[in-house]
Design a protein around this motif. Structure first.
Motif, PDB file in Angstrom:
ATOM      1  N   ASP A 182       3.706 -70.873  60.992  1.00  0.00           N
ATOM      2  CA  ASP A 182       3.637 -72.478  60.317  1.00  0.00           C
ATOM      3  C   ASP A 182       2.177 -73.037  60.625  1.00  0.00           C
ATOM      4  OD1 ASP A 182       5.994 -72.543  59.435  1.00  0.00           O
ATOM      5  OD2 ASP A 182       6.989 -73.465  61.129  1.00  0.00           O
ATOM      6  N   MET A 183       1.287 -72.792  61.621  1.00  0.00           N
ATOM      7  CA  MET A 183       0.229 -73.014  61.762  1.00  0.00           C
ATOM      8  C   MET A 183      -0.797 -72.719  60.704  1.00  0.00           C
ATOM      9  SD  MET A 183      -0.281 -73.292  65.782  1.00  0.00           S
ATOM     10  CE  MET A 183      -2.039 -73.425  65.769  1.00  0.00           C
ATOM     11  N   TYR A 184      -0.410 -71.422  60.644  1.00  0.00           N
ATOM     12  CA  TYR A 184      -1.515 -70.742  59.543  1.00  0.00           C
ATOM     13  C   TYR A 184      -1.150 -71.321  58.122  1.00  0.00           C
ATOM     14  CZ  TYR A 184      -2.673 -67.236  56.038  1.00  0.00           C
ATOM     15  OH  TYR A 184      -3.415 -66.672  54.986  1.00  0.00           O
ATOM     16  N   LEU A 185       0.196 -71.347  57.803  1.00  0.00           N
ATOM     17  CA  LEU A 185       0.496 -72.301  56.514  1.00  0.00           C
ATOM     18  C   LEU A 185      -0.057 -73.689  56.492  1.00  0.00           C
ATOM     19  CD1 LEU A 185       4.054 -70.925  56.037  1.00  0.00           C
ATOM     20  CD2 LEU A 185       2.085 -69.993  54.936  1.00  0.00           C
ATOM     21  N   LEU A 186      -0.061 -74.339  57.477  1.00  0.00           N
ATOM     22  CA  LEU A 186      -0.751 -75.558  57.393  1.00  0.00           C
ATOM     23  C   LEU A 186      -2.468 -75.635  57.128  1.00  0.00           C
ATOM     24  CD1 LEU A 186       0.551 -78.344  57.946  1.00  0.00           C
ATOM     25  CD2 LEU A 186      -0.061 -77.875  60.531  1.00  0.00           C
ATOM     26  N   ALA A 187      -2.871 -74.504  57.934  1.00  0.00           N
ATOM     27  CA  ALA A 187      -4.355 -74.238  57.819  1.00  0.00           C
ATOM     28  C   ALA A 187      -5.133 -73.543  56.773  1.00  0.00           C
ATOM     29  CB  ALA A 187      -4.958 -73.729  59.268  1.00  0.00           C
TER      30      ALA A 187
ATOM     31  N   ASP B 155      10.580 -77.170  73.125  1.00  0.00           N
ATOM     32  CA  ASP B 155       9.861 -77.801  74.432  1.00  0.00           C
ATOM     33  C   ASP B 155       8.483 -78.097  73.692  1.00  0.00           C
ATOM     34  OD1 ASP B 155      11.968 -77.412  76.169  1.00  0.00           O
ATOM     35  OD2 ASP B 155      11.046 -75.899  77.060  1.00  0.00           O
ATOM     36  N   THR B 156       7.967 -77.285  72.965  1.00  0.00           N
ATOM     37  CA  THR B 156       6.677 -77.373  72.093  1.00  0.00           C
ATOM     38  C   THR B 156       6.638 -78.670  71.179  1.00  0.00           C
ATOM     39  OG1 THR B 156       6.173 -75.225  72.569  1.00  0.00           O
ATOM     40  CG2 THR B 156       4.794 -76.403  71.149  1.00  0.00           C
ATOM     41  N   LEU B 157       7.547 -78.778  70.636  1.00  0.00           N
ATOM     42  CA  LEU B 157       7.782 -79.927  69.644  1.00  0.00           C
ATOM     43  C   LEU B 157       7.726 -81.338  70.392  1.00  0.00           C
ATOM     44  CD1 LEU B 157      10.645 -78.910  67.262  1.00  0.00           C
ATOM     45  CD2 LEU B 157       8.159 -78.724  66.818  1.00  0.00           C
ATOM     46  N   PHE B 158       8.510 -81.302  71.527  1.00  0.00           N
ATOM     47  CA  PHE B 158       8.514 -82.497  72.235  1.00  0.00           C
ATOM     48  C   PHE B 158       7.017 -82.763  72.815  1.00  0.00           C
ATOM     49  CE2 PHE B 158       8.668 -85.102  76.206  1.00  0.00           C
ATOM     50  CZ  PHE B 158       9.176 -86.312  75.869  1.00  0.00           C
ATOM     51  N   ALA B 159       6.510 -81.799  73.262  1.00  0.00           N
ATOM     52  CA  ALA B 159       4.907 -81.997  73.840  1.00  0.00           C
ATOM     53  C   ALA B 159       4.429 -82.633  72.448  1.00  0.00           C
ATOM     54  CB  ALA B 159       4.597 -80.655  74.366  1.00  0.00           C
ATOM     55  N   GLY B 160       4.506 -82.214  71.624  1.00  0.00           N
ATOM     56  CA  GLY B 160       3.681 -82.600  70.470  1.00  0.00           C
ATOM     57  C   GLY B 160       4.077 -83.948  69.953  1.00  0.00           C
ATOM     58  N   ALA B 161       5.210 -84.499  70.273  1.00  0.00           N
ATOM     59  CA  ALA B 161       5.579 -85.571  70.055  1.00  0.00           C
ATOM     60  C   ALA B 161       4.769 -86.649  70.760  1.00  0.00           C
ATOM     61  CB  ALA B 161       7.146 -85.859  69.990  1.00  0.00           C
ATOM     62  N   ALA B 180       0.719 -78.046  69.153  1.00  0.00           N
ATOM     63  CA  ALA B 180       2.000 -78.789  69.346  1.00  0.00           C
ATOM     64  C   ALA B 180       2.229 -79.967  68.490  1.00  0.00           C
ATOM     65  CB  ALA B 180       1.997 -79.058  70.878  1.00  0.00           C
ATOM     66  N   GLU B 181       1.205 -80.848  68.348  1.00  0.00           N
ATOM     67  CA  GLU B 181       1.306 -81.973  67.554  1.00  0.00           C
ATOM     68  C   GLU B 181       1.540 -81.650  66.194  1.00  0.00           C
ATOM     69  OE1 GLU B 181      -2.181 -84.703  67.197  1.00  0.00           O
ATOM     70  OE2 GLU B 181      -1.049 -86.292  66.662  1.00  0.00           O
ATOM     71  N   ASP B 182       0.863 -80.651  65.600  1.00  0.00           N
ATOM     72  CA  ASP B 182       0.891 -80.171  64.257  1.00  0.00           C
ATOM     73  C   ASP B 182       2.426 -79.706  63.911  1.00  0.00           C
ATOM     74  OD1 ASP B 182      -1.482 -81.050  63.225  1.00  0.00           O
ATOM     75  OD2 ASP B 182      -2.405 -79.216  63.058  1.00  0.00           O
ATOM     76  N   MET B 183       2.890 -78.858  64.933  1.00  0.00           N
ATOM     77  CA  MET B 183       4.375 -78.530  64.688  1.00  0.00           C
ATOM     78  C   MET B 183       5.243 -79.631  64.728  1.00  0.00           C
ATOM     79  SD  MET B 183       3.960 -75.183  67.317  1.00  0.00           S
ATOM     80  CE  MET B 183       5.838 -75.182  67.378  1.00  0.00           C
ATOM     81  N   ARG B 192      16.200 -80.653  64.088  1.00  0.00           N
ATOM     82  CA  ARG B 192      17.445 -79.859  63.912  1.00  0.00           C
ATOM     83  C   ARG B 192      17.276 -78.692  63.138  1.00  0.00           C
ATOM     84  NH1 ARG B 192      19.270 -76.481  65.875  1.00  0.00           N
ATOM     85  NH2 ARG B 192      21.584 -75.686  65.997  1.00  0.00           N
ATOM     86  N   THR B 193      16.830 -78.919  61.782  1.00  0.00           N
ATOM     87  CA  THR B 193      16.643 -77.994  60.904  1.00  0.00           C
ATOM     88  C   THR B 193      15.618 -77.048  60.935  1.00  0.00           C
ATOM     89  OG1 THR B 193      17.686 -79.195  59.065  1.00  0.00           O
ATOM     90  CG2 THR B 193      16.473 -77.556  58.533  1.00  0.00           C
ATOM     91  N   TYR B 194      14.174 -77.507  61.604  1.00  0.00           N
ATOM     92  CA  TYR B 194      13.367 -76.860  62.246  1.00  0.00           C
ATOM     93  C   TYR B 194      13.589 -75.839  63.306  1.00  0.00           C
ATOM     94  CZ  TYR B 194       8.380 -75.486  63.270  1.00  0.00           C
ATOM     95  OH  TYR B 194       7.398 -74.624  63.477  1.00  0.00           O
TER      96      TYR B 194
END
Lengths: 237, 237
Positions: A182-187, B155-161, B180-183, B192-194
């Motif tokens: 996903d990061m690659y697709l973004l970048a 967990d990474t999504l929450f860190a990104g939030a 993390a933020e970009d994700m 949920r879908t992600y």
């Protein structure tokens, strides 16, 4: 075909992966695995990765070209630094190069202890690498060399590019490969701009290697796949 | 204000971070830190995280509620499992709960050995947590509990939030926080879908905890910030 692709985000996590039957792709985009790829493409006979400048000393005779930098400058007495532009046909054809690279060497040596096979990836040989991985009947671990065991963006982006290319041919992807893709697709439309977000963007600027960075992000300049054979990286075929 | 935010993607990388003067936020979205947050919000006096079901035994008297699951079922003789829905006011108000959680406990105990302060984050208390972090004069490390030391998406999504909320108030962000933020930005409209992309999505389905997962992704149901005080998690204020 129930092959798996996993992404190991730093060498500090390598112990978590069963790699005895896997091909491990070592990734150190800025600049070790890019320079290695380019050097072998340009006819270097082999490249020996070492971790410390001092490790080069056992190779200090005229049979070897020695490559090392400190603070962005070629170490006095060495033949060149870590810029891929040093690895031209005129300089490297037929020669063996001893290349100092802390993160890349560490990752290669760690992987070599357990893996079925260790190869080297970079944007420069993305398509050649993926086409080859597709027709091997092996699981793949993409091992990001990172920076002092820390996660980094550029190695992860490349891992994501490989995942994206191989999605249809492999069955199982771990969470790190989902994130990397996903990061690659973004970048992907502008890798260089994306990397400006990096925490070590400033360090790169100070090294004054902008041309190197841009070159290391070019796709498919090379067709070789470097493979580790003992202490030496050589062309796979 | 030159405070830093960094994201440690798994406890296996915690040794790389200087956290002696930092606030460490432990993140184990499915489901430990979500249930802890919800339990303290609902009036639990304290929550003691332990790593193994067997560790609960030293607390087996009527002063404690014991929470443990094996294969998605409440362990026989225990009061409830790990679903946040067990942590209602009727059940937990005024009580101390001993909660079995392998990844979360490991992360909390590792952080506690060195950190200035260890708090707990979840989507349930995102805003409360961020508002509090903003007004502390401390560096912040967001520590993803992961899964058996592996990177995980939730967990990474929450860190990104958290990174996304605090971007204006902090100066330095490491590569992991950028990722993390970009994700998070990619996933935020439908977390949920992600997460269905996750490698352990299938494991979650088998546990039959879909309602738990959806609840753990709700924003700002709670105002408490759980903080580790000795072996106990209590309300920060």
């Amino acid at each position: 075909m129930s092959r798996t692709i996993e992404v190991c985000l730093t060498p500090a996590l390598l112990h978590l992966y069963a790699i005895e039957k896997s091909i491990v792709v070592v990734i150190d985009i800025l600049r070790a695995t890019s320079s290695i790829t380019y050097g072998l493409e340009n006819g270097a006979e082999s490249i020996i990765p070492v971790a410390q400048v001092e490790d080069c000393l056992r190779y200090s005779n005229k049979d070897y070209l020695l490559a090392a930098e400190r603070n962005g400058e070629v170490v006095p007495g060495y033949d060149f630094g870590n810029s891929p532009f040093s690895y031209t046909q005129e300089k490297v054809a037929g020669r063996t190069i001893v290349l100092t690279t802390t993160n890349g060497t560490k990752a290669m040596h760690m992987a070599q202890k357990r893996a079925h096979q260790v190869v080297v990836g970079s944007f420069l040989n993305l398509t050649a690498l993926c086409d080859w991985l597709k027709v091997q009947d092996k699981n793949v671990l993409l091992l990001c060399a990172g920076w002092k065991d820390q996660f980094n963006l550029e190695d992860t982006l490349f891992a994501g590019a490989v995942v994206n290319r191989l999605r249809k041919d492999f069955m199982h992807f771990d969470d790190a490969s989902v994130a990397a893709e996903d990061m690659y697709l973004l970048a992907k439309d502008d890798l260089r701009t994306y990397l400006k977000k990096s925490s070590h963007s400033h360090r790169l600027e100070q090294l004054n290697i902008e041309e190197d960075v841009q070159f290391c992000l070019k796709l498919d300049v090379c067709k070789v796949i470097p493979v580790l054979d003992g202490e030496r990286l050589v062309k796979l075929f």
